[in-house]
Write a protein that holds these residues in place. Structure first.
Motif, PDB file in Angstrom:
ATOM      1  N   THR A   1      -2.226  -7.365   8.951  1.00  0.00           N
ATOM      2  CA  THR A   1      -3.613  -7.000   9.237  1.00  0.00           C
ATOM      3  C   THR A   1      -3.486  -5.945  10.417  1.00  0.00           C
ATOM      4  O   THR A   1      -4.494  -5.163  10.774  1.00  0.00           O
ATOM      5  CB  THR A   1      -4.072  -8.160   9.931  1.00  0.00           C
ATOM      6  N   GLU A   2      -2.384  -5.747  10.935  1.00  0.00           N
ATOM      7  CA  GLU A   2      -2.064  -4.635  12.042  1.00  0.00           C
ATOM      8  C   GLU A   2      -2.601  -3.311  11.397  1.00  0.00           C
ATOM      9  O   GLU A   2      -3.125  -2.504  12.143  1.00  0.00           O
ATOM     10  CB  GLU A   2      -0.946  -4.471  12.616  1.00  0.00           C
ATOM     11  N   MET A   3      -2.521  -2.914  10.007  1.00  0.00           N
ATOM     12  CA  MET A   3      -2.789  -2.164   9.482  1.00  0.00           C
ATOM     13  C   MET A   3      -4.330  -1.949   8.766  1.00  0.00           C
ATOM     14  O   MET A   3      -4.589  -1.244   7.698  1.00  0.00           O
ATOM     15  CB  MET A   3      -1.785  -1.676   8.348  1.00  0.00           C
ATOM     16  N   ALA A   4      -5.009  -3.045   9.364  1.00  0.00           N
ATOM     17  CA  ALA A   4      -6.349  -3.185   8.749  1.00  0.00           C
ATOM     18  C   ALA A   4      -7.192  -1.670   8.654  1.00  0.00           C
ATOM     19  O   ALA A   4      -7.951  -1.721   7.511  1.00  0.00           O
ATOM     20  CB  ALA A   4      -7.143  -4.071   9.468  1.00  0.00           C
ATOM     21  N   PRO A   5      -7.376  -0.876   9.730  1.00  0.00           N
ATOM     22  CA  PRO A   5      -8.253   0.249   9.535  1.00  0.00           C
ATOM     23  C   PRO A   5      -7.563   1.252   8.130  1.00  0.00           C
ATOM     24  O   PRO A   5      -8.412   1.817   7.731  1.00  0.00           O
ATOM     25  CB  PRO A   5      -7.920   0.891  10.639  1.00  0.00           C
ATOM     26  N   ALA A   6      -6.315   0.913   7.885  1.00  0.00           N
ATOM     27  CA  ALA A   6      -5.898   1.578   6.738  1.00  0.00           C
ATOM     28  C   ALA A   6      -5.744   1.011   5.475  1.00  0.00           C
ATOM     29  O   ALA A   6      -5.584   1.857   4.227  1.00  0.00           O
ATOM     30  CB  ALA A   6      -4.602   2.204   6.903  1.00  0.00           C
ATOM     31  N   THR A   7      -6.323  -0.049   5.397  1.00  0.00           N
ATOM     32  CA  THR A   7      -6.236  -1.053   4.142  1.00  0.00           C
ATOM     33  C   THR A   7      -7.025  -0.293   3.040  1.00  0.00           C
ATOM     34  O   THR A   7      -6.626  -0.345   1.824  1.00  0.00           O
ATOM     35  CB  THR A   7      -6.658  -2.420   4.236  1.00  0.00           C
ATOM     36  N   GLU A   8      -8.132   0.134   3.008  1.00  0.00           N
ATOM     37  CA  GLU A   8      -9.146   0.863   2.285  1.00  0.00           C
ATOM     38  C   GLU A   8      -8.565   2.005   1.467  1.00  0.00           C
ATOM     39  O   GLU A   8      -8.480   2.040   0.352  1.00  0.00           O
ATOM     40  CB  GLU A   8     -10.428   1.146   2.727  1.00  0.00           C
ATOM     41  N   LEU A   9      -7.592   2.925   2.419  1.00  0.00           N
ATOM     42  CA  LEU A   9      -7.155   3.989   1.930  1.00  0.00           C
ATOM     43  C   LEU A   9      -5.829   3.669   1.226  1.00  0.00           C
ATOM     44  O   LEU A   9      -5.613   4.445   0.102  1.00  0.00           O
ATOM     45  CB  LEU A   9      -6.688   4.896   3.141  1.00  0.00           C
ATOM     46  N   LEU A  10      -5.151   2.609   1.602  1.00  0.00           N
ATOM     47  CA  LEU A  10      -4.047   2.134   0.772  1.00  0.00           C
ATOM     48  C   LEU A  10      -4.537   1.489  -0.558  1.00  0.00           C
ATOM     49  O   LEU A  10      -3.757   1.951  -1.515  1.00  0.00           O
ATOM     50  CB  LEU A  10      -3.385   0.867   1.659  1.00  0.00           C
ATOM     51  N   GLU A  11      -5.433   0.909  -0.825  1.00  0.00           N
ATOM     52  CA  GLU A  11      -5.971   0.328  -1.754  1.00  0.00           C
ATOM     53  C   GLU A  11      -6.332   1.370  -2.783  1.00  0.00           C
ATOM     54  O   GLU A  11      -6.387   1.358  -3.805  1.00  0.00           O
ATOM     55  CB  GLU A  11      -7.091  -0.661  -1.756  1.00  0.00           C
ATOM     56  N   GLN A  12      -6.604   2.824  -2.281  1.00  0.00           N
ATOM     57  CA  GLN A  12      -6.941   3.614  -3.262  1.00  0.00           C
ATOM     58  C   GLN A  12      -5.784   4.286  -3.918  1.00  0.00           C
ATOM     59  O   GLN A  12      -5.645   5.159  -5.041  1.00  0.00           O
ATOM     60  CB  GLN A  12      -7.709   4.931  -2.472  1.00  0.00           C
TER      61      GLN A  12
ATOM     62  N   THR B   1       5.754   5.742  10.246  1.00  0.00           N
ATOM     63  CA  THR B   1       6.214   4.625  11.015  1.00  0.00           C
ATOM     64  C   THR B   1       5.230   3.264  10.723  1.00  0.00           C
ATOM     65  O   THR B   1       4.501   3.460  10.004  1.00  0.00           O
ATOM     66  CB  THR B   1       5.793   4.836  12.516  1.00  0.00           C
ATOM     67  N   ARG B   2       5.698   1.841  11.270  1.00  0.00           N
ATOM     68  CA  ARG B   2       4.900   0.954  10.765  1.00  0.00           C
ATOM     69  C   ARG B   2       3.354   0.805  11.494  1.00  0.00           C
ATOM     70  O   ARG B   2       2.700   0.362  10.779  1.00  0.00           O
ATOM     71  CB  ARG B   2       5.680  -0.308  11.462  1.00  0.00           C
ATOM     72  N   VAL B   3       3.290   1.722  12.616  1.00  0.00           N
ATOM     73  CA  VAL B   3       1.995   1.751  12.963  1.00  0.00           C
ATOM     74  C   VAL B   3       1.198   2.960  12.466  1.00  0.00           C
ATOM     75  O   VAL B   3      -0.090   2.658  12.321  1.00  0.00           O
ATOM     76  CB  VAL B   3       2.086   1.652  14.674  1.00  0.00           C
ATOM     77  N   ALA B   4       1.743   3.753  11.808  1.00  0.00           N
ATOM     78  CA  ALA B   4       1.205   4.958  11.333  1.00  0.00           C
ATOM     79  C   ALA B   4       1.983   5.601   9.921  1.00  0.00           C
ATOM     80  O   ALA B   4       2.484   6.682   9.962  1.00  0.00           O
ATOM     81  CB  ALA B   4       0.914   6.212  12.292  1.00  0.00           C
ATOM     82  N   PRO B   5       1.828   4.911   8.971  1.00  0.00           N
ATOM     83  CA  PRO B   5       2.529   5.122   7.887  1.00  0.00           C
ATOM     84  C   PRO B   5       2.061   6.478   7.187  1.00  0.00           C
ATOM     85  O   PRO B   5       0.723   6.701   7.361  1.00  0.00           O
ATOM     86  CB  PRO B   5       2.269   4.114   6.830  1.00  0.00           C
ATOM     87  N   ASN B   6       2.882   7.391   6.617  1.00  0.00           N
ATOM     88  CA  ASN B   6       2.296   8.542   5.842  1.00  0.00           C
ATOM     89  C   ASN B   6       1.726   8.263   4.628  1.00  0.00           C
ATOM     90  O   ASN B   6       2.415   7.933   3.497  1.00  0.00           O
ATOM     91  CB  ASN B   6       3.543   9.437   5.843  1.00  0.00           C
ATOM     92  N   LEU B   7       0.527   8.264   4.608  1.00  0.00           N
ATOM     93  CA  LEU B   7      -0.415   8.150   3.318  1.00  0.00           C
ATOM     94  C   LEU B   7       0.108   9.092   2.117  1.00  0.00           C
ATOM     95  O   LEU B   7       0.105   8.436   0.940  1.00  0.00           O
ATOM     96  CB  LEU B   7      -1.921   8.072   3.481  1.00  0.00           C
TER      97      LEU B   7
END
Length: 308
Positions: A108-119, A87-93
């Motif tokens: 920026t709605e996904m700001a908490p996950a940005t560091e994980l995405l950048e990995q 989902t847009r609010v909880a994508p599957n990493l």
């Protein structure tokens, strides 16, 4: 003629630079992004980003909430070969990582996950909808920037040129018919008694201004560009045309015919009700074009006293 060997070597080096791949840097809401080459495998975690990539002729390898995009946004059409990544609010990493992307586009709605995405991959953060931002301007910035990143600047410029031309054509049609004077209120029904009314902070505002139309609703809305109001509040804007944007609530037409809140509204009594197909109000640049064409067609066709 003598040629300096150092000059020759410098020329060879400069000629080889594009082939070697020169890193480019972009500043964005999450910091800076460095890319050695144009990304080809891109994951889009909101529909505005999905729409923008499709306009550039790129199908994202991964899209958040594909079924929702197909139901609500529809255009540009999303090919079936993209992969849903949650989902847009909880994508599957994990699903994103399996696609091995070389770029992730999010907001920026996904700001908490940005560091994980950048990995997982370089991540570009841009928010079309934020306080004190004009959505169309930000959507245009996203189109131009992504066009630059994927080496499709010409395509981005062609999209914007097409939209500008379309808006001008629709404005000419309305001005020729002398239909730009009366303000317009754009609404979407939430139920039989309540609507979202779109404000000057909405994406739709860009279409109204380009068409030479005035937004009838004078009050501020949220940063998504709307306010939720009861039908009776529409009485605050008596000299206006009321434009109802699909989809409609089931059974709406029959309920409104028997509703005192509806039948006594000034736009209803003056047969200034218009109905137009959906144009996703929280997208990128393309819904502005869709809304402008649909709105112009409806105003030229003429109003009624009810929805259909």
């Amino acid at each position: 003629m003598f040629i300096n060997p150092k000059t020759m070597l410098l020329g060879v080096f400069l000629f080889a630079l594009p082939a070697l791949g020169i890193a480019q840097t972009w500043t964005h809401e999450g910091g800076t992004l460095n890319l050695d080459e144009a990304p080809k495998r891109i994951v889009a975690l909101n529909w505005a980003a999905t729409e923008t990539l499709l306009l550039l002729g790129i199908t994202p390898v991964g899209v958040a909430d594909m079924s929702g995009y197909n139901a609500w946004v529809k255009e540009p059409e999303l090919p079936d070969d993209a992969t849903n990544v949650g989902t847009r609010v909880a994508p599957n990493l994990e699903a994103i990582a399996e696609l091995e992307p070389d770029l992730i586009v999010t907001s920026t709605e996904m700001a908490p996950a940005t560091e994980l995405l950048e990995q997982i991959a370089p991540t570009y953060v841009i928010s079309v909808y934020k306080p004190d931002i004009r959505p169309f301007d930000k959507a245009r910035e996203m189109l131009v920037t992504l066009g630059d990143m994927v080496d499709r600047k010409d395509q981005a410029e062609a999209v914007l040129t097409d939209i500008e031309l379309t808006l001008k054509q629709q404005r000419d049609r309305l001005e020729h018919a002398e239909l730009t004077d009366t303000p317009v209120a754009l609404v979407s029904f939430q139920d039989h008694r309540h609507v979202r009314i779109y404000t000057e902070s909405s994406l739709y505002q860009a279409a109204l201004e380009s068409l030479g139309l005035t937004n009838a609703w004078p009050n501020l809305g949220n940063y998504w560009g709307f306010s939720s109001i009861g039908l009776e509040s529409v009485a605050q804007i008596p000299d206006s045309r009321l434009v109802v944007i699909e989809p409609l609530v089931p059974g709406l037409a029959g309920s409104l015919e028997n509703s005192p809140f509806w039948t006594y509204l000034p736009p209803v009594r003056s047969q200034q009700i218009y109905q137009i197909p959906r144009a996703w109000p929280f997208g990128g640049v393309y819904p502005v074009k869709r809304l402008a064409v649909a709105l112009t067609d409806a105003l030229l066709e003429g109003g009624s006293n009810n929805v259909r």
